[in-house]
Scaffold this motif. Structure first.
Motif, PDB file in Angstrom:
ATOM      1  N   MET A   1       0.843  -1.196   0.000  1.00  0.00           N
ATOM      2  CA  MET A   1       0.000   0.000   0.000  1.00  0.00           C
ATOM      3  C   MET A   1       0.883   1.253   0.000  1.00  0.00           C
ATOM      4  N   GLU A   2       0.750   2.061  -1.024  1.00  0.00           N
ATOM      5  CA  GLU A   2       1.548   3.273  -1.140  1.00  0.00           C
ATOM      6  C   GLU A   2       1.251   4.249  -0.003  1.00  0.00           C
ATOM      7  N   THR A   3      -0.007   4.293   0.448  1.00  0.00           N
ATOM      8  CA  THR A   3      -0.366   5.233   1.516  1.00  0.00           C
ATOM      9  C   THR A   3       0.410   4.942   2.797  1.00  0.00           C
ATOM     10  N   ILE A   4       0.700   3.682   3.060  1.00  0.00           N
ATOM     11  CA  ILE A   4       1.474   3.340   4.256  1.00  0.00           C
ATOM     12  C   ILE A   4       2.864   3.937   4.172  1.00  0.00           C
TER      13      ILE A   4
ATOM     14  N   GLY B   1      -8.029 -17.016  12.083  1.00  0.00           N
ATOM     15  CA  GLY B   1      -8.232 -15.577  12.017  1.00  0.00           C
ATOM     16  C   GLY B   1      -6.947 -14.787  11.924  1.00  0.00           C
ATOM     17  N   ARG B   2      -7.091 -13.475  11.868  1.00  0.00           N
ATOM     18  CA  ARG B   2      -5.940 -12.602  11.676  1.00  0.00           C
ATOM     19  C   ARG B   2      -4.962 -12.668  12.842  1.00  0.00           C
ATOM     20  N   ARG B   3      -5.463 -12.828  14.055  1.00  0.00           N
ATOM     21  CA  ARG B   3      -4.554 -12.900  15.197  1.00  0.00           C
ATOM     22  C   ARG B   3      -3.678 -14.141  15.125  1.00  0.00           C
ATOM     23  N   ALA B   4      -4.220 -15.216  14.564  1.00  0.00           N
ATOM     24  CA  ALA B   4      -3.430 -16.436  14.422  1.00  0.00           C
ATOM     25  C   ALA B   4      -2.412 -16.305  13.290  1.00  0.00           C
ATOM     26  N   LEU B   5      -2.820 -15.639  12.213  1.00  0.00           N
ATOM     27  CA  LEU B   5      -1.932 -15.479  11.062  1.00  0.00           C
ATOM     28  C   LEU B   5      -0.819 -14.476  11.341  1.00  0.00           C
ATOM     29  N   TYR B   6      -1.110 -13.487  12.190  1.00  0.00           N
ATOM     30  CA  TYR B   6      -0.126 -12.442  12.489  1.00  0.00           C
ATOM     31  C   TYR B   6       0.024 -12.326  14.008  1.00  0.00           C
ATOM     32  N   PRO B   7       0.680 -13.290  14.634  1.00  0.00           N
ATOM     33  CA  PRO B   7       0.765 -13.304  16.101  1.00  0.00           C
ATOM     34  C   PRO B   7       1.568 -12.153  16.697  1.00  0.00           C
ATOM     35  N   ASP B   8       2.307 -11.418  15.861  1.00  0.00           N
ATOM     36  CA  ASP B   8       3.093 -10.298  16.357  1.00  0.00           C
ATOM     37  C   ASP B   8       2.322  -8.989  16.348  1.00  0.00           C
ATOM     38  N   MET B   9       1.056  -9.023  15.979  1.00  0.00           N
ATOM     39  CA  MET B   9       0.292  -7.788  15.917  1.00  0.00           C
ATOM     40  C   MET B   9      -0.191  -7.366  17.305  1.00  0.00           C
ATOM     41  N   SER B  10      -0.529  -6.093  17.425  1.00  0.00           N
ATOM     42  CA  SER B  10      -1.009  -5.531  18.689  1.00  0.00           C
ATOM     43  C   SER B  10      -2.278  -4.736  18.414  1.00  0.00           C
TER      44      SER B  10
ATOM     45  N   LYS C   1      -9.017  -3.984   2.978  1.00  0.00           N
ATOM     46  CA  LYS C   1      -8.007  -2.958   3.239  1.00  0.00           C
ATOM     47  C   LYS C   1      -7.153  -3.333   4.447  1.00  0.00           C
ATOM     48  N   ILE C   2      -7.777  -3.918   5.450  1.00  0.00           N
ATOM     49  CA  ILE C   2      -7.032  -4.340   6.631  1.00  0.00           C
ATOM     50  C   ILE C   2      -6.061  -5.461   6.277  1.00  0.00           C
ATOM     51  N   ASP C   3      -6.539  -6.420   5.493  1.00  0.00           N
ATOM     52  CA  ASP C   3      -5.669  -7.525   5.091  1.00  0.00           C
ATOM     53  C   ASP C   3      -4.497  -7.035   4.243  1.00  0.00           C
ATOM     54  N   ALA C   4      -4.759  -6.060   3.382  1.00  0.00           N
ATOM     55  CA  ALA C   4      -3.675  -5.493   2.579  1.00  0.00           C
ATOM     56  C   ALA C   4      -2.651  -4.793   3.475  1.00  0.00           C
ATOM     57  N   ALA C   5      -3.129  -4.096   4.510  1.00  0.00           N
ATOM     58  CA  ALA C   5      -2.222  -3.422   5.439  1.00  0.00           C
ATOM     59  C   ALA C   5      -1.370  -4.431   6.206  1.00  0.00           C
ATOM     60  N   LEU C   6      -1.977  -5.523   6.602  1.00  0.00           N
ATOM     61  CA  LEU C   6      -1.224  -6.575   7.289  1.00  0.00           C
ATOM     62  C   LEU C   6      -0.151  -7.163   6.381  1.00  0.00           C
ATOM     63  N   ARG C   7      -0.524  -7.431   5.149  1.00  0.00           N
ATOM     64  CA  ARG C   7       0.462  -7.976   4.210  1.00  0.00           C
ATOM     65  C   ARG C   7       1.595  -6.987   3.952  1.00  0.00           C
ATOM     66  N   ALA C   8       1.269  -5.692   4.046  1.00  0.00           N
ATOM     67  CA  ALA C   8       2.282  -4.661   3.809  1.00  0.00           C
ATOM     68  C   ALA C   8       3.175  -4.424   5.025  1.00  0.00           C
TER      69      ALA C   8
END
Length: 220
Positions: A1-4, A69-78, A38-45
């Motif tokens: 995502m360019e905006t990020i 779910g997303r918490r399982a796929l991205y355990p380092d998220m907060s 959009k959230i999934d794209a941000a996570l991938r970015a």
């Protein structure tokens, strides 16, 4: 995502202008009301810190009970709670969120302390300050912050900073300065202040966390 990339560059530039390193400012991506794609794209970015306003909406998007779910796929998220919290939602909030930014009254502090002990979780908390003394807005009054902070500390809550949302259509700088000065008097190091329209100003006044939604994801 360019905006990020654009937002992160703006954060780094603002931090350097105030003599700080860009890594001293945490970008909290405000995901409330945003579509899942959009959230999934941000996570991938690479974004890993998100803010939600409502417990129920957050449960649907980030619920820990979803094995895939997303918490399982991205355990380092907060996940930060950045909206008002009712005491009847405290149990769910403590189970789901990693940071509570909106402690604003003794009753809520007591409920959080009790539930954190029950769930054996010690979440960092911010006291939300109503810097504009707006009747319609959540937040502790400026004068009451020292007493609320001491009450929280006596309960064992891990209060690490202050948070504010300045009134709409006013210069936010005096509100950011007020919060910075108040945090200094209280011995707190974290300041959650600044959103899409004013996060660079907030960084100039010492923000350690900026809550950015529309600049990242577009209008809701």
């Amino acid at each position: 995502m360019e905006t990020i990339r654009v937002v992160q560059t703006r954060i780094e530039t603002a931090a350097r202008a105030s003599g700080r390193d860009g890594v001293s400012v945490q970008l909290v991506a405000v995901s409330k009301n945003q579509p899942d794609d959009k959230i999934d794209a941000a996570l991938r970015a690479g974004l890993r810190v998100f803010g939600e306003n409502r417990v129920q909406e957050a449960q649907k998007r980030w619920g820990r009970h979803h094995a895939e779910g997303r918490r399982a796929l991205y355990p380092d998220m907060s996940l930060h709670l950045i909206g008002p919290l009712q005491t009847n939602k405290v149990r769910d909030a403590v189970a789901l969120f990693d940071v509570i930014e909106t402690v604003d009254r003794p009753k809520l502090a007591q409920a959080l302390a009790t539930e954190m002990q029950a769930q054996k979780r010690s979440l960092p908390c911010f006291i939300q300050v109503n810097t504009g003394d707006e009747a319609q807005k959540s937040g502790c009054s400026v004068a009451d912050v020292p007493d609320l902070l001491q009450f929280c500390r006596d309960l064992g809550l891990n209060v690490t900073g202050l948070m504010c949302i300045p009134p709409v259509d006013v210069d936010p700088a005096p509100h950011f300065q007020l919060l910075r000065d108040l945090s200094g008097r209280c011995g707190l190091s974290n300041l959650s202040m600044g959103m899409s329209a004013d996060f660079e100003t907030a960084i100039a006044y010492g923000a350690t966390h900026v809550r950015v939604g529309s600049a990242l994801f577009g209008a809701r």
